[in-house]
Motif scaffolding. Structure first.
Motif, PDB file in Angstrom:
ATOM      1  N   VAL A 140      56.124  97.517  41.803  1.00  0.00           N
ATOM      2  CA  VAL A 140      56.798  98.351  42.800  1.00  0.00           C
ATOM      3  C   VAL A 140      58.317  98.329  42.611  1.00  0.00           C
ATOM      4  O   VAL A 140      59.029  99.176  43.139  1.00  0.00           O
ATOM      5  N   LYS A 163      57.114 103.357  37.979  1.00  0.00           N
ATOM      6  CA  LYS A 163      57.178 102.404  39.089  1.00  0.00           C
ATOM      7  C   LYS A 163      56.025 102.659  40.054  1.00  0.00           C
ATOM      8  O   LYS A 163      55.781 103.802  40.449  1.00  0.00           O
ATOM      9  N   MET A 165      54.090 103.153  43.332  1.00  0.00           N
ATOM     10  CA  MET A 165      54.376 103.602  44.695  1.00  0.00           C
ATOM     11  C   MET A 165      53.288 102.996  45.587  1.00  0.00           C
ATOM     12  O   MET A 165      52.098 103.219  45.355  1.00  0.00           O
ATOM     13  N   ASP A 167      52.961 101.892  49.778  1.00  0.00           N
ATOM     14  CA  ASP A 167      53.631 101.694  51.075  1.00  0.00           C
ATOM     15  C   ASP A 167      52.688 101.257  52.207  1.00  0.00           C
ATOM     16  O   ASP A 167      53.057 101.295  53.379  1.00  0.00           O
ATOM     17  N   ASP A 176      56.904  99.423  49.292  1.00  0.00           N
ATOM     18  CA  ASP A 176      58.088 100.250  49.450  1.00  0.00           C
ATOM     19  C   ASP A 176      57.835 101.175  50.640  1.00  0.00           C
ATOM     20  O   ASP A 176      56.941 100.908  51.456  1.00  0.00           O
ATOM     21  N   SER A 181      60.226 105.087  47.643  1.00  0.00           N
ATOM     22  CA  SER A 181      59.483 105.268  46.391  1.00  0.00           C
ATOM     23  C   SER A 181      59.860 106.593  45.725  1.00  0.00           C
ATOM     24  O   SER A 181      59.974 106.673  44.501  1.00  0.00           O
ATOM     25  N   GLN A 184      63.576 106.061  44.364  1.00  0.00           N
ATOM     26  CA  GLN A 184      63.603 105.160  43.205  1.00  0.00           C
ATOM     27  C   GLN A 184      62.946 105.805  41.988  1.00  0.00           C
ATOM     28  O   GLN A 184      63.445 105.684  40.863  1.00  0.00           O
ATOM     29  N   SER A 185      61.834 106.495  42.218  1.00  0.00           N
ATOM     30  CA  SER A 185      61.161 107.187  41.109  1.00  0.00           C
ATOM     31  C   SER A 185      62.078 108.264  40.529  1.00  0.00           C
ATOM     32  O   SER A 185      62.195 108.399  39.300  1.00  0.00           O
ATOM     33  N   SER A 210      48.648 104.010  49.479  1.00  0.00           N
ATOM     34  CA  SER A 210      49.674 105.017  49.748  1.00  0.00           C
ATOM     35  C   SER A 210      49.319 105.792  51.003  1.00  0.00           C
ATOM     36  O   SER A 210      48.177 106.223  51.174  1.00  0.00           O
ATOM     37  N   GLN A 214      53.434 109.368  51.379  1.00  0.00           N
ATOM     38  CA  GLN A 214      53.820 108.952  50.026  1.00  0.00           C
ATOM     39  C   GLN A 214      53.112 109.794  48.961  1.00  0.00           C
ATOM     40  O   GLN A 214      53.732 110.209  47.968  1.00  0.00           O
TER      41      GLN A 214
END
Length: 434
Positions: A140, A163, A165, A167, A176, A181, A184-185, A210, A214
């Motif tokens: 993550v 990465k 994801m 949550d 995250d 997410s 950051q992605s 998720s 998300q």
């Protein structure tokens, strides 16, 4: 830049097509005494040594291998970087295995130094095992992906990663948010996607971890960057499937969750698919999506047996995955050993040429990279490996009894492992040598 041209002479074998579609004989090309010519990181010629040698400059550097086979670099369509340190964890099936072993191991990747250390070990293991391209789950933490891509870029490898994801339904220390997410992605995509031979994959871990928010943002990312990859898990374990039904009662099954959030497509790879039905296979094929067949992991975690004949019936793209750390070997040769047994248990045969296809061209097609990797066709990237017929005493003795390339190939896939990979080349450069 000066022209760099080299040639490699040995027995040479590569896939041309899926044996399930064209028949075994038309599916491969084999040169008993072959020559592979490389110019500036790409393959410029392939053929019989007797045909090509007279046409080459007298001063070209030719490496001649005795008792060896050159094939394309192997392609791993499902593997987890942060699980390197927990391979071979005892005693659990998927969901308990995640909580007991996986999540605590992945939490260590909050530390950049740890991420860099494991990325180095991980890439060395891939190359030692002849894997030149992999579709990789990070953790993550964005630093897991940065560390991996930094290490891969130094060697000019063709790699795909993302990465995770995640949550919900995971420990607080490893989640995250939908928004973080996405951001950051996006930052990782902007930094890495299309840089050198690197590609980014949007990576929701699987539907249970998720939220709908998300998953919607994962689909949004795919819409914003049309040549991105998407990787996740599907229908690996029966308990997992029931969990998905409980979490998404409004959706018509597991695949429909991903379909609803626009996660199916030509660069979408779904790991496992052990318990897919005919309708789901048809929908995956219709959207150009692919499945990663992970036999060592499916056996080790007791998940079940992947139905390759059903996938073939629907012309569904299938690649091969080691699924480290649910899988127990980085070696795609060993993974094919297990794949053969998975088919045997279902009363089906896995021919050595279909195995070669799954580990090379099939993986490339699953990743929509067949114009660049997966074969030794002129114009493609010079990603190839040299397999040593004398890697172990038993292999050496057994191959002396082999009567044809089919038998030789099958023995390499049942008795072979990392010791069989004498050399690995990426973009024409030697990146591993025994």
């Amino acid at each position: 830049m000066p022209l760099t041209r080299k040639a490699y002479r040995a027995a040479i074998l590569h896939s041309l097509a899926d044996p399930a579609e064209v028949g075994v004989e038309a599916s491969y090309e084999y040169f008993e005494d072959g020559l592979l010519v490389i110019e500036n990181g790409r393959i410029s010629a392939l053929g019989h040594a007797s045909d090509l040698l007279p046409r080459l400059p007298a001063d070209i550097d030719i490496t001649h291998y005795q008792d060896a086979l050159i094939t394309p670099g192997l392609i791993d369509t499902h593997i987890h970087l942060p699980q390197t340190g927990m391979v071979g964890a005892y005693g659990e099936q998927l969901l308990d295995w995640l909580n007991t072993y996986t999540f605590p191991c992945e939490s260590q990747f909050a530390d950049t130094a740890h991420a860099e250390e494991v990325a180095d070990i991980f890439i060395k293991e891939l190359l030692r095992n002849g894997t030149t391209t992999a579709l990789v789950f990070g953790s993550v933490h964005p630093q897991s992906v940065n560390a991996f891509f930094e290490a891969a870029e130094k060697l000019d490898l063709r790699m795909i990663a993302g990465k995770v994801m995640m949550d919900r339904n995971a420990p607080d220390y490893l989640t995250d948010t939908a928004e973080s997410s996405y951001q950051q992605s996006k930052a990782l995509i902007e930094r890495w996607h299309g840089k050198g031979r690197l590609h980014y994959a949007v990576t929701p871990r699987f539907a249970p971890t998720s939220t709908p928010e998300q998953l919607a943002l994962a689909g949004q990312l795919l819409g914003e960057y049309p040549d991105l990859y998407m990787q996740t898990h599907i229908s690996e374990n029966k308990q997992e499937i029931e969990w998905v039904k409980a979490l998404f009662p409004e959706r018509d099954g597991y695949l429909d969750v991903y379909d609803h959030y626009k996660l199916l497509g030509e660069r979408s790879v779904f790991a496992h698919g052990v318990h897919l039905c005919n309708e789901e296979c048809a929908r995956l094929a219709e959207t150009g999506s692919a499945v990663a067949f992970c036999p060592t992991s499916n056996l080790f975690l007791g998940s079940g047996l992947f139905n390759l004949p059903m996938a073939e019936k629907h012309k569904l793209n299938v690649g091969l995955g080691t699924d480290i750390g649910g899988g127990t070997s980085f070696s795609l040769l060993q993974t094919l050993n297990e794949a053969y047994k998975v088919m045997q248990l279902q009363g089906a045969r896995l021919s050595p040429f279909k195995s070669l296809y799954l580990a090379t061209l099939g993986g490339a097609r699953a990743l929509r990279l067949e114009d660049r990797i997966g074969t030794l066709q002129p114009g493609t990237d010079a990603d190839f490996i040299v397999l040593d017929y004398n890697a172990t005493p038993l292999l050496s003795y057994r191959l002396k009894q082999a009567n044809n390339i089919a038998e030789t190939l099958f023995v390499l896939m049942t008795l072979g492992d990392d010791r069989t990979v004498l050399q690995t080349y990426a973009a024409g450069q030697l990146v591993h040598q025994l």
